[in-house]
Design a protein around this motif. Structure first.
Motif, PDB file in Angstrom:
ATOM      1  N   THR A  56       0.837  -1.201   0.000  1.00 17.75           N
ATOM      2  CA  THR A  56       0.000   0.000   0.000  1.00 17.75           C
ATOM      3  C   THR A  56       0.873   1.252   0.000  1.00 17.75           C
ATOM      4  O   THR A  56       0.594   2.226  -0.715  1.00 17.75           O
ATOM      5  N   HIS A  57       1.935   1.215   0.803  1.00 18.64           N
ATOM      6  CA  HIS A  57       2.889   2.337   0.804  1.00 18.64           C
ATOM      7  C   HIS A  57       3.496   2.526  -0.586  1.00 18.64           C
ATOM      8  O   HIS A  57       3.584   3.654  -1.097  1.00 18.64           O
ATOM      9  N   ASN A  58       3.907   1.416  -1.210  1.00 16.96           N
ATOM     10  CA  ASN A  58       4.511   1.514  -2.538  1.00 16.96           C
ATOM     11  C   ASN A  58       3.520   2.065  -3.559  1.00 16.96           C
ATOM     12  O   ASN A  58       3.878   2.885  -4.413  1.00 16.96           O
ATOM     13  N   TYR A  59       2.279   1.596  -3.480  1.00 16.56           N
ATOM     14  CA  TYR A  59       1.274   2.081  -4.421  1.00 16.56           C
ATOM     15  C   TYR A  59       1.101   3.594  -4.288  1.00 16.56           C
ATOM     16  O   TYR A  59       1.058   4.323  -5.293  1.00 16.56           O
ATOM     17  N   TYR A  60       1.021   4.082  -3.057  1.00 13.88           N
ATOM     18  CA  TYR A  60       0.867   5.525  -2.864  1.00 13.88           C
ATOM     19  C   TYR A  60       2.125   6.276  -3.312  1.00 13.88           C
ATOM     20  O   TYR A  60       2.046   7.345  -3.930  1.00 13.88           O
ATOM     21  N   LEU A  61       3.295   5.696  -3.029  1.00 17.01           N
ATOM     22  CA  LEU A  61       4.556   6.313  -3.438  1.00 17.01           C
ATOM     23  C   LEU A  61       4.609   6.495  -4.950  1.00 17.01           C
ATOM     24  O   LEU A  61       5.050   7.533  -5.455  1.00 17.01           O
ATOM     25  N   TYR A  62       4.147   5.484  -5.687  1.00 18.67           N
ATOM     26  CA  TYR A  62       4.216   5.524  -7.144  1.00 18.67           C
ATOM     27  C   TYR A  62       3.081   6.324  -7.773  1.00 18.67           C
ATOM     28  O   TYR A  62       3.247   6.898  -8.849  1.00 18.67           O
ATOM     29  N   SER A  63       1.915   6.333  -7.128  1.00 18.55           N
ATOM     30  CA  SER A  63       0.729   6.907  -7.769  1.00 18.55           C
ATOM     31  C   SER A  63       0.295   8.249  -7.192  1.00 18.55           C
ATOM     32  O   SER A  63      -0.342   9.049  -7.881  1.00 18.55           O
ATOM     33  N   GLY A  64       0.582   8.478  -5.907  1.00 21.62           N
ATOM     34  CA  GLY A  64       0.062   9.676  -5.252  1.00 21.62           C
ATOM     35  C   GLY A  64      -1.446   9.659  -5.103  1.00 21.62           C
ATOM     36  O   GLY A  64      -2.080  10.708  -4.931  1.00 21.62           O
ATOM     37  N   ASP A  65      -2.030   8.473  -5.105  1.00 22.80           N
ATOM     38  CA  ASP A  65      -3.491   8.321  -5.101  1.00 22.80           C
ATOM     39  C   ASP A  65      -4.031   8.424  -3.672  1.00 22.80           C
ATOM     40  O   ASP A  65      -4.426   7.434  -3.053  1.00 22.80           O
ATOM     41  N   LEU A  66      -4.068   9.644  -3.156  1.00 24.53           N
ATOM     42  CA  LEU A  66      -4.532   9.871  -1.792  1.00 24.53           C
ATOM     43  C   LEU A  66      -6.016   9.552  -1.647  1.00 24.53           C
ATOM     44  O   LEU A  66      -6.453   9.059  -0.595  1.00 24.53           O
ATOM     45  N   GLU A  67      -6.771   9.792  -2.696  1.00 22.80           N
ATOM     46  CA  GLU A  67      -8.213   9.532  -2.630  1.00 22.80           C
ATOM     47  C   GLU A  67      -8.485   8.060  -2.316  1.00 22.80           C
ATOM     48  O   GLU A  67      -9.344   7.739  -1.486  1.00 22.80           O
ATOM     49  N   TRP A  68      -7.745   7.158  -2.968  1.00 19.93           N
ATOM     50  CA  TRP A  68      -7.950   5.730  -2.682  1.00 19.93           C
ATOM     51  C   TRP A  68      -7.438   5.375  -1.290  1.00 19.93           C
ATOM     52  O   TRP A  68      -8.076   4.601  -0.570  1.00 19.93           O
ATOM     53  N   ILE A  69      -6.299   5.926  -0.902  1.00 17.00           N
ATOM     54  CA  ILE A  69      -5.755   5.650   0.429  1.00 17.00           C
ATOM     55  C   ILE A  69      -6.782   5.988   1.508  1.00 17.00           C
ATOM     56  O   ILE A  69      -6.942   5.257   2.500  1.00 17.00           O
ATOM     57  N   GLN A  70      -7.496   7.057   1.320  1.00 19.77           N
ATOM     58  CA  GLN A  70      -8.498   7.452   2.310  1.00 19.77           C
ATOM     59  C   GLN A  70      -9.616   6.423   2.427  1.00 19.77           C
ATOM     60  O   GLN A  70     -10.199   6.254   3.501  1.00 19.77           O
ATOM     61  N   THR A  71      -9.894   5.695   1.345  1.00 19.07           N
ATOM     62  CA  THR A  71     -10.980   4.704   1.395  1.00 19.07           C
ATOM     63  C   THR A  71     -10.597   3.471   2.203  1.00 19.07           C
ATOM     64  O   THR A  71     -11.479   2.758   2.692  1.00 19.07           O
ATOM     65  N   ILE A  72      -9.294   3.199   2.339  1.00 17.42           N
ATOM     66  CA  ILE A  72      -8.870   1.997   3.074  1.00 17.42           C
ATOM     67  C   ILE A  72      -8.143   2.348   4.374  1.00 17.42           C
ATOM     68  O   ILE A  72      -7.657   1.456   5.065  1.00 17.42           O
ATOM     69  N   TRP A  73      -8.088   3.651   4.710  1.00 18.60           N
ATOM     70  CA  TRP A  73      -7.251   4.079   5.828  1.00 18.60           C
ATOM     71  C   TRP A  73      -7.704   3.478   7.159  1.00 18.60           C
ATOM     72  O   TRP A  73      -6.870   3.089   7.991  1.00 18.60           O
ATOM     73  N   THR A  74      -8.990   3.364   7.370  1.00 12.30           N
ATOM     74  CA  THR A  74      -9.472   2.772   8.625  1.00 12.30           C
ATOM     75  C   THR A  74      -8.969   1.343   8.765  1.00 12.30           C
ATOM     76  O   THR A  74      -8.484   0.934   9.837  1.00 12.30           O
ATOM     77  N   ASN A  75      -9.056   0.567   7.693  1.00 13.25           N
ATOM     78  CA  ASN A  75      -8.563  -0.808   7.743  1.00 13.25           C
ATOM     79  C   ASN A  75      -7.041  -0.861   7.808  1.00 13.25           C
ATOM     80  O   ASN A  75      -6.471  -1.772   8.428  1.00 13.25           O
ATOM     81  N   TYR A  76      -6.377   0.101   7.191  1.00  9.86           N
ATOM     82  CA  TYR A  76      -4.910   0.131   7.252  1.00  9.86           C
ATOM     83  C   TYR A  76      -4.446   0.330   8.695  1.00  9.86           C
ATOM     84  O   TYR A  76      -3.560  -0.387   9.182  1.00  9.86           O
ATOM     85  N   THR A  77      -5.036   1.290   9.380  1.00 12.15           N
ATOM     86  CA  THR A  77      -4.629   1.544  10.762  1.00 12.15           C
ATOM     87  C   THR A  77      -5.011   0.373  11.669  1.00 12.15           C
ATOM     88  O   THR A  77      -4.300   0.058  12.628  1.00 12.15           O
ATOM     89  N   LYS A  78      -6.113  -0.282  11.363  1.00 11.20           N
ATOM     90  CA  LYS A  78      -6.501  -1.466  12.134  1.00 11.20           C
ATOM     91  C   LYS A  78      -5.474  -2.583  11.933  1.00 11.20           C
ATOM     92  O   LYS A  78      -5.131  -3.310  12.881  1.00 11.20           O
TER      93      LYS A  78
END
Length: 365
Positions: free
Chosen positions: A322-344
């Motif tokens: 997930t970190h790599n995907y954001y690093l390569y894409s800058g897709d913050l909008e998608w990161i926000q959709t999974i952030w609750t599960n990421y922190t869990k």
């Protein structure tokens, strides 16, 4: 000590293809393994046995060939790894004519009686068997049933399984991987390195291009996963659902055809620097987060339908991916959709830290 003279050119587009376009043309294009069309024809005849008339006509769709007698077979070489559905024309058949198809990636496993294993890795290497096409054969165009899609092969063996002669033509493979891309050779990155003192001066370039093409073959439609539980011996089926959306990146074109986050640790950077195609990565990661344990925060070891559980290592690889995907894409909008599960999922790991600040892992590979 003699110093080696090495010329090196490396480029990869760091932004979306729409912003930077395709890689420039150059000598590296000669090592691009991707076919020029998503319909590919045999490039050569590899082997044959029995009476096969005009076998060479099957190369590059030049014409018709006739197989005479039960047990007669011909092996076609597509030249590179391909994957998808076979089509051919039955030009002339008798009432009882029938054939079987066998597939293999390696010439070591060319056999008229068995494919190499994709459904289950049996020690006999014959678990999959062959695809039988029974009588009566339809005159005209025939396409392999979708469930029997073959994810990765180079060699196709066509066997006559009846005494009567039959004539076939127009043998082809419709590429199933990279379903969202029309031009498989449209790379946004490239690599070129020459070492004139090595026995193969282009060895590094070939490795890079082979890796890029391998990842392309592993980018598949979401409804083409290996069935689990596995098919019984003598069969295979690649029509299972792999995730929440496609295309999706899996661990292997032939097998397992499932999302494995650890494998993505290598595949995703390769995908980024070669085609900058991150949609399959996002779909694979979203699939893993959609299957999180809502109570513990544990992530699965693999995606469906295999859906193995219990690996903290692969749990971590989903987070790293997930970190790599954001690093390569800058897709913050998608990161926000999974952030609750990421922190869990991070909290799941934090709970495993002991008083000595050591993290205890289970099922690490």
């Amino acid at each position: 000590m003699r110093m080696r003279s090495t010329s090196l050119f490396l480029s990869c587009s760091l932004l979306a293809p729409t912003a930077f376009g395709l890689a420039p043309k150059g000598p590296w294009d000669a090592f691009n393994y991707a076919p020029t069309s998503k319909t590919v024809y045999p490039a050569a005849i590899r082997e044959m046995e029995g009476t096969v008339t005009n076998s060479q006509q099957l190369v590059n769709n030049a014409g018709s060939a006739t197989l005479s007698g039960q047990g007669t077979w011909v092996t076609l070489d597509f030249g590179v790894e391909v994957g998808g559905l076979i089509s051919l024309n039955f030009d002339s058949v008798a009432a009882n004519s029938s054939i079987a198809l066998s597939f293999t990636e390696s010439p070591s496993f060319i056999r008229p009686t068995a494919s190499d294993d994709s459904s289950f890795p049996d020690a006999s290497t014959t678990y999959d068997g062959v695809l039988h096409v029974p009588a009566p054969l339809p005159r005209g165009h025939w396409t392999q049933p979708a469930f029997s899609l073959r994810g990765g092969f180079r060699f196709l063996t066509i066997v006559s399984t009846a005494p009567q002669s039959l004539t076939i033509s127009n043998v082809s493979c419709a590429i199933s991987f990279m379903p969202h891309v029309d031009d498989l050779r449209a790379y946004t990155g490239y690599f070129f390195a020459q070492d004139p003192l090595f026995h193969d001066p282009d060895f590094l370039t070939k490795i890079w291009m082979a890796g890029a093409y391998t990842v392309q073959t592993n980018t598949v439609p979401v409804n083409t996963g290996r069935q689990v539980p596995f098919e019984p011996a003598g069969h295979w089926a690649n029509n299972a659902t792999l995730g929440i959306a496609g295309p999706i990146i899996v661990d292997g074109a032939k097998r397992d055809r499932a999302v494995w986050p650890g494998d993505m640790g290598i595949a995703v950077p390769t995908q980024f620097v070669s085609t900058n195609d991150l949609i399959p990565t996002r779909n694979a990661l979203a699939t893993m987060f959609s299957n999180i344990n809502p109570t513990t925060g544990a992530l699965p070891e693999s995606g469906p339908p295999l859906s193995q559980l219990g690996s903290d290592t692969y749990h971590c690889w989903t987070l790293i991916g997930t970190h790599n995907y954001y690093l390569y894409s800058g897709d913050l909008e998608w990161i926000q959709t999974i952030w609750t599960n990421y922190t869990k999922a991070v909290a799941f790991l934090e709970a495993k830290v002991d008083p000595k600040a050591m993290l205890f892992f289970i099922r690490s590979y």
